[in-house]
Design a protein around this motif. Structure first.
Motif, PDB file in Angstrom:
ATOM      1  N   GLN A   1     -10.211  -0.592  56.177  1.00  0.00           N
ATOM      2  CA  GLN A   1     -10.052  -0.590  54.724  1.00  0.00           C
ATOM      3  C   GLN A   1      -9.672  -1.979  54.217  1.00  0.00           C
ATOM      4  O   GLN A   1     -10.161  -2.433  53.187  1.00  0.00           O
ATOM      5  N   LEU A   2      -8.802  -2.683  54.970  1.00  0.00           N
ATOM      6  CA  LEU A   2      -8.414  -4.042  54.591  1.00  0.00           C
ATOM      7  C   LEU A   2      -9.632  -4.953  54.631  1.00  0.00           C
ATOM      8  O   LEU A   2      -9.841  -5.778  53.732  1.00  0.00           O
TER       9      LEU A   2
ATOM     10  N   GLN B   1      -6.935   1.754  58.646  1.00  0.00           N
ATOM     11  CA  GLN B   1      -6.247   0.820  57.753  1.00  0.00           C
ATOM     12  C   GLN B   1      -6.850  -0.586  57.863  1.00  0.00           C
ATOM     13  O   GLN B   1      -7.049  -1.270  56.856  1.00  0.00           O
TER      14      GLN B   1
ATOM     15  N   MET C   1      -4.473  -6.063  48.615  1.00  0.00           N
ATOM     16  CA  MET C   1      -3.754  -5.942  49.883  1.00  0.00           C
ATOM     17  C   MET C   1      -2.368  -5.354  49.632  1.00  0.00           C
ATOM     18  O   MET C   1      -1.706  -5.717  48.660  1.00  0.00           O
ATOM     19  N   GLU C   2      -1.959  -4.472  50.517  1.00  0.00           N
ATOM     20  CA  GLU C   2      -0.638  -3.897  50.434  1.00  0.00           C
ATOM     21  C   GLU C   2       0.266  -4.501  51.508  1.00  0.00           C
ATOM     22  O   GLU C   2      -0.197  -4.994  52.542  1.00  0.00           O
ATOM     23  N   PHE C   3       1.563  -4.435  51.245  1.00  0.00           N
ATOM     24  CA  PHE C   3       2.553  -4.993  52.165  1.00  0.00           C
ATOM     25  C   PHE C   3       2.411  -4.365  53.555  1.00  0.00           C
ATOM     26  O   PHE C   3       2.392  -5.057  54.570  1.00  0.00           O
ATOM     27  N   ARG C   4       2.277  -3.032  53.595  1.00  0.00           N
ATOM     28  CA  ARG C   4       2.173  -2.351  54.886  1.00  0.00           C
ATOM     29  C   ARG C   4       0.873  -2.714  55.604  1.00  0.00           C
ATOM     30  O   ARG C   4       0.847  -2.840  56.834  1.00  0.00           O
ATOM     31  N   GLN C   5      -0.192  -2.880  54.859  1.00  0.00           N
ATOM     32  CA  GLN C   5      -1.458  -3.280  55.473  1.00  0.00           C
ATOM     33  C   GLN C   5      -1.308  -4.616  56.197  1.00  0.00           C
ATOM     34  O   GLN C   5      -1.798  -4.777  57.323  1.00  0.00           O
TER      35      GLN C   5
ATOM     36  N   ASN D   1     -11.810  -4.177  51.628  1.00  0.00           N
ATOM     37  CA  ASN D   1     -11.233  -4.700  50.383  1.00  0.00           C
ATOM     38  C   ASN D   1     -11.454  -6.202  50.252  1.00  0.00           C
ATOM     39  O   ASN D   1     -11.689  -6.716  49.159  1.00  0.00           O
TER      40      ASN D   1
END
Length: 295
Positions: free
Chosen positions: A38-39, A35, A1-5, A42
């Motif tokens: 994709q989250l 997005q 996971m990314e911060f922006r996600q 993941n």
């Protein structure tokens, strides 16, 4: 996971509408949808139940919303505190001082520090002057307050406070502020003073005040601590010569007779390491320059 996600996910979870969330995030709706998909891929879970009319969080989505909100809040707090510490606006300053300083310079210094830098904490220690320089050099203290003059290439200092001495007597003593004339009146009294050290300018000054009046003080008790001296004087074990600021120390049964007509004055200097790069120290020194101390 990314911060922006996570940020984008939380916006959708709040709005429960992809178009409105995309407008708030200033991105295109298809990009936001990709997005989120994709989250979900993941994580291997479905976060939203979607149809043409409604968007609803799944149980997994509700859990992620609650946890991600806390995580992002913590990250934001960490970011802010990191910036404050870098600027010296948050942290700790360790101060060492003689007892009288708590009745003169320490309270106004800390009041102004709190006014300008409310997130800086202070750690206070009453330190004997013999130990103060070692504590500064060993990084056990950040700032020291001292009455003795000194010279050290590693330590910077400046005089910040000057005050008169006082004759301290029990409140039932024959000498009072009304009938005091000179120190000759106590030449036969027992004295309570700090211990004498070789080269002690402070102690020599106390003795010089008495010698000018034709006597050497008969020291019967010695203590490095002002509070101890005051208590002994209160119990009629002797008289003392102390900085006048001690008159603010307590409600003891004492009289402080200010010696305004003698030339000796006691000075309090503030000392710190010249090579100290701690931004909290630099901000403390700036605050100290703003304070006007009253004796």
């Amino acid at each position: 996971m990314e911060f922006r996600q996570l940020q984008n996910f939380l916006c959708v979870a709040s709005e429960l509408h992809f178009s409105k969330a995309a407008e708030k995030l200033f991105i295109a709706q298809p990009a936001l949808s990709r997005q989120i998909q994709q989250l979900e891929e993941n994580l291997g879970v479905l976060l939203f139940e979607r149809d043409k009319r409604n968007v609803k969080l799944t149980p997994a989505g509700e859990y992620l919303r609650d946890e991600a909100s806390q995580v992002l809040s913590q990250l934001e707090n960490i970011s802010k505190r990191t910036q404050l510490i870098h600027k010296g606006e948050e942290g700790e300053i360790r101060l060492g001082y003689p007892g009288s300083a708590i009745y003169s310079v320490i309270p106004p210094l800390l009041s102004n520090l709190r006014l300008h830098y409310p997130h800086i904490k202070s750690k206070l220690s009453e330190v004997l002057e013999d130990d103060l320089f070692g504590n500064l050099k060993n990084y056990q203290l950040d700032v020291g307050f001292i009455r003795e003059p000194f010279s050290d290439k590693q330590i910077a200092s400046k005089v910040i406070f000057e005050e008169c001495f006082s004759l301290v007597v029990p409140d039932n003593h024959r000498i009072t502020p009304d009938n005091f004339e000179s120190l000759r009146q106590v030449k036969d009294e027992p004295f309570i003073l700090p211990p004498r050290y070789t080269g002690s300018v402070y102690y020599d000054m106390l003795v010089r005040m008495c010698e000018r009046e034709g006597f050497v003080p008969n020291v019967v008790h010695e203590s490095n601590y002002g509070a101890t001296i005051l208590r002994l004087v209160e119990h009629n074990l002797g008289v003392s010569l102390m900085p006048i600021s001690y008159r603010f120390s307590s409600a003891m049964r004492l009289n402080f007779i200010e010696l305004i007509n003698i030339p000796e004055r006691t000075h309090l200097s503030m000392a710190w390491r010249k090579d100290d790069t701690n931004p909290v120290l630099h901000n403390f020194l700036k605050v100290a320059d703003m304070v006007t101390f009253n004796s």
